[in-house]
Design a protein around this motif. Structure first.
Motif, short mmCIF file in Angstrom:
data_model
loop_
_atom_site.label_atom_id
_atom_site.label_comp_id
_atom_site.label_asym_id
_atom_site.label_seq_id
_atom_site.Cartn_x
_atom_site.Cartn_y
_atom_site.Cartn_z
N UNK A 1 54.34 39.47 40.95
CA UNK A 1 52.95 39.74 41.28
C UNK A 1 52.41 38.55 42.07
N UNK A 2 51.89 38.75 43.28
CA UNK A 2 51.27 37.63 44.00
C UNK A 2 50.10 37.08 43.19
N UNK A 3 49.89 35.78 43.29
CA UNK A 3 48.83 35.13 42.51
C UNK A 3 47.46 35.73 42.80
N UNK A 4 47.27 36.21 44.03
CA UNK A 4 45.97 36.76 44.42
C UNK A 4 45.69 38.11 43.78
N UNK A 5 46.70 38.74 43.20
CA UNK A 5 46.52 40.08 42.62
C UNK A 5 46.54 40.07 41.09
N UNK A 6 46.61 38.90 40.50
CA UNK A 6 46.72 38.83 39.04
C UNK A 6 45.36 39.03 38.38
N UNK A 7 45.31 40.04 37.51
CA UNK A 7 44.19 40.27 36.61
C UNK A 7 44.78 40.38 35.20
N UNK A 8 43.97 40.14 34.20
CA UNK A 8 44.48 40.10 32.82
C UNK A 8 45.23 41.38 32.46
N UNK A 9 44.67 42.53 32.81
CA UNK A 9 45.26 43.80 32.37
C UNK A 9 46.58 44.09 33.09
N UNK A 10 46.59 43.92 34.43
CA UNK A 10 47.83 44.26 35.14
C UNK A 10 48.93 43.24 34.85
N UNK A 11 48.54 41.99 34.56
CA UNK A 11 49.55 40.99 34.20
C UNK A 11 50.16 41.31 32.83
N UNK A 12 49.30 41.67 31.87
CA UNK A 12 49.79 42.05 30.54
C UNK A 12 50.65 43.30 30.63
N UNK A 13 50.26 44.26 31.47
CA UNK A 13 51.04 45.49 31.64
C UNK A 13 52.43 45.18 32.21
#
Length: 525
Positions: free
Chosen positions: A412-424
């Motif tokens: 995941x590019x750093x610019x696209x990291x959000x808590x929910x999508x990172x946990x998913x």
């Protein structure tokens, strides 16, 4: 009978002596910190432990191993430090670009600026006359250099020592080395393509392949004045000449992760020098891991040079994501840099430094969250651990493209990291056994080589020393001008022949037509 037996023993001893050369004098040169130093330290230790006399020439003071406790070395080290002004400039440069990394803005311009920094440091390195004179008098048999910093080539040439180049990443400098790279199936560096390309991807790859020659010339031009200042006009090497002069090129990569591609005899892929059986972790850490029960733990480390994240919003999102998963988290993060007012997730432990290889070998590890550096990739493959990547700069994007293509993980590019999508993403990789199966398959490929990486390194270095260099391995193309390498003179000649034949055919046809029509007119008259 006894005499014959003694003669046989003598012959065997002579044969053994011929295959086990006396220790050679080897100089290793490392002018970059971080993972580059860690790899060159391993190389130096392998050679020293196998009977060779090793010394490292090292630049210190760049501060790119925060939190690392430097162990003593079994080999001597000749060091010099950059002056205070240069160190401050480098620290400012790297600090500013850390923010760019996490904003997705560190592209080719960063690499050009980094090479300018290296060139400026090289001017200082080449003026270390006392150390260089001492090293020259030592008369080393060969030098092993970290090829990422072009200055190591000029130092080796200045010392008059033949050298073997070690590149710490994937084969990203194929153009500079003169390695055949058909753009139909070999992805150009930074193209972010796999080896299976459709038409539009092959078109993109071809254009980038052509552009890479221009880019490489731009990089090499930065070091032109180094050659002008320190070498006489009649023997002044270009950086391209020095690249081609290397006895061997050794890449810290393996085809368990790299796409299959053509190589030359002096190009070796010896990945996994830092990957090895794990040592037990500390009791304190073992107790913490035991609390995870069957959920296990994940490890987070964004490289030896990055001990924290300069974007508070991103730290919050990642920390929040970790709070949503059942696994324990061991996160290499400098505690003193942790944002004030932000509570660390209850399942997270921050450490200034982690024994990455040992934790990757722990039976309860479930995932490595990483920037995608090659040392980390090779250790993950060796231990069969799936990967979730956050690429930041350099070859990390290319490495993680290969990880995803081989189903060993995602990124995941750093610019696209959000808590929910990172946990998913974490839940998906840990919960989907196909990732673990795929990375275990690649682990078998890496581990089942006939000779382990350290033996390959040792064997090839000794082969080059015994054979008096690697000239028998280097292709004649290194001595050809570019138009001969690309057969432009042959193409031009054949094109001229075809044009001449077509011209003659047209003249003959024109003459025949004229003759036929002339006869008709005469008959009619």
């Amino acid at each position: 009978m006894a005499g014959a037996r003694n003669l046989l023993i003598l012959i065997l001893l002579l044969m053994l002596h011929a295959h086990c050369p006396q220790g050679a004098k080897i100089l290793t040169i490392c002018l970059v910190g971080g993972s580059h130093y860690l790899l060159m330290d391993d190389v130096s230790r392998i050679l020293q432990d196998n009977g060779h006399e090793v010394r490292m020439f090292r630049q210190i003071g760049d501060g790119t191993l925060p939190g690392y406790k430097m162990p003593s070395t079994p080999y001597p080290v000749s060091t010099y430090s950059l002056d205070e002004k240069t160190l401050k400039e480098f620290d400012k440069f790297f600090t500013e670009y850390q923010k760019e990394f996490f904003m997705g803005k560190a592209g080719f311009q960063f690499f050009i600026n980094l090479m300018n920094v290296f060139a400026n440091q090289c001017r200082i390195s080449m003026n270390q006359t006392d150390i260089l004179d001492f090293l020259k008098k030592e008369q080393y048999d060969i030098a092993i250099i970290d090829a990422f910093n072009p200055c190591t080539f000029f130092i080796s040439e200045k010392l008059g020592i033949p050298y073997i180049s070690i590149f710490s990443g994937n084969i990203g400098n194929a153009i500079a080395v003169g390695l055949p790279s058909p753009p139909s199936y070999v992805p150009t560096f930074a193209s972010q393509l796999t080896d299976r390309m459709n038409f539009m991807e092959r078109l993109k790859n071809t254009l980038m392949y052509i552009g890479s020659y221009i880019a490489e010339n731009s990089v090499q031009a930065i070091f032109n004045d180094i050659a002008e200042r320190h070498f006489p006009a009649d023997s002044r090497p270009s950086l391209s000449d020095l690249y081609h002069k290397a006895e061997l090129w050794i890449y810290n990569v393996d085809f368990s992760i790299e796409f299959a591609r053509p190589l030359l005899p002096h190009i070796l892929c010896i990945g996994g020098l830092r990957a090895k059986p794990a040592n037990p972790v500390s009791q304190d850490l073992e107790d913490y891991i035991a609390e995870s029960a069957e959920s296990g733990f994940i490890m987070v480390t964004l490289g030896s040079m990055l001990s924290s994240i300069p974007r508070m919003d991103l730290v919050k999102e990642i920390n929040s994501a970790f709070a949503k998963i059942p696994q324990k988290v061991i996160w290499r993060y400098k505690a003193s840099d942790w944002p004030e007012g932000l509570e660390v997730a209850p399942n997270v432990r921050l450490l200034d430094w982690v024994a990455q290889n040992d934790l990757l070998g722990h039976p309860k590890i479930r995932l490595l969250v990483t920037h995608g550096g090659m040392n980390s990739m090779m250790e993950a493959v060796y231990h069969g651990v799936p990967v979730l990547g956050i690429p930041l700069f350099g070859d990390q994007f290319n490495n993680l493209i290969r990880v995803k293509a081989k189903r060993m993980g995602e990124y995941i590019p750093a610019t696209e990291i959000m808590a929910e999508n990172f946990a998913d993403a974490i839940r998906n990789i840990v919960g989907n056994k196909s990732y673990k199966t795929s990375v275990m398959k690649q682990s078998v490929i890496l581990r089942s080589h006939p000779f382990p990486p350290d033996k390959q390194l040792l064997g090839w270095v000794e082969h080059i020393i015994q054979s008096g260099g690697g000239g028998h391995l280097r292709p004649y193309s290194y001595q050809q001008p570019w138009y001969q390498q690309f057969l432009l003179d042959v193409i031009l000649f054949l094109s001229a022949c075809v044009a001449a034949i077509i011209y003659l055919i047209l003249r003959v046809m024109r003459g025949l037509i004229h003759f036929i029509f002339s006869n008709r007119k005469q008959k009619q008259n």
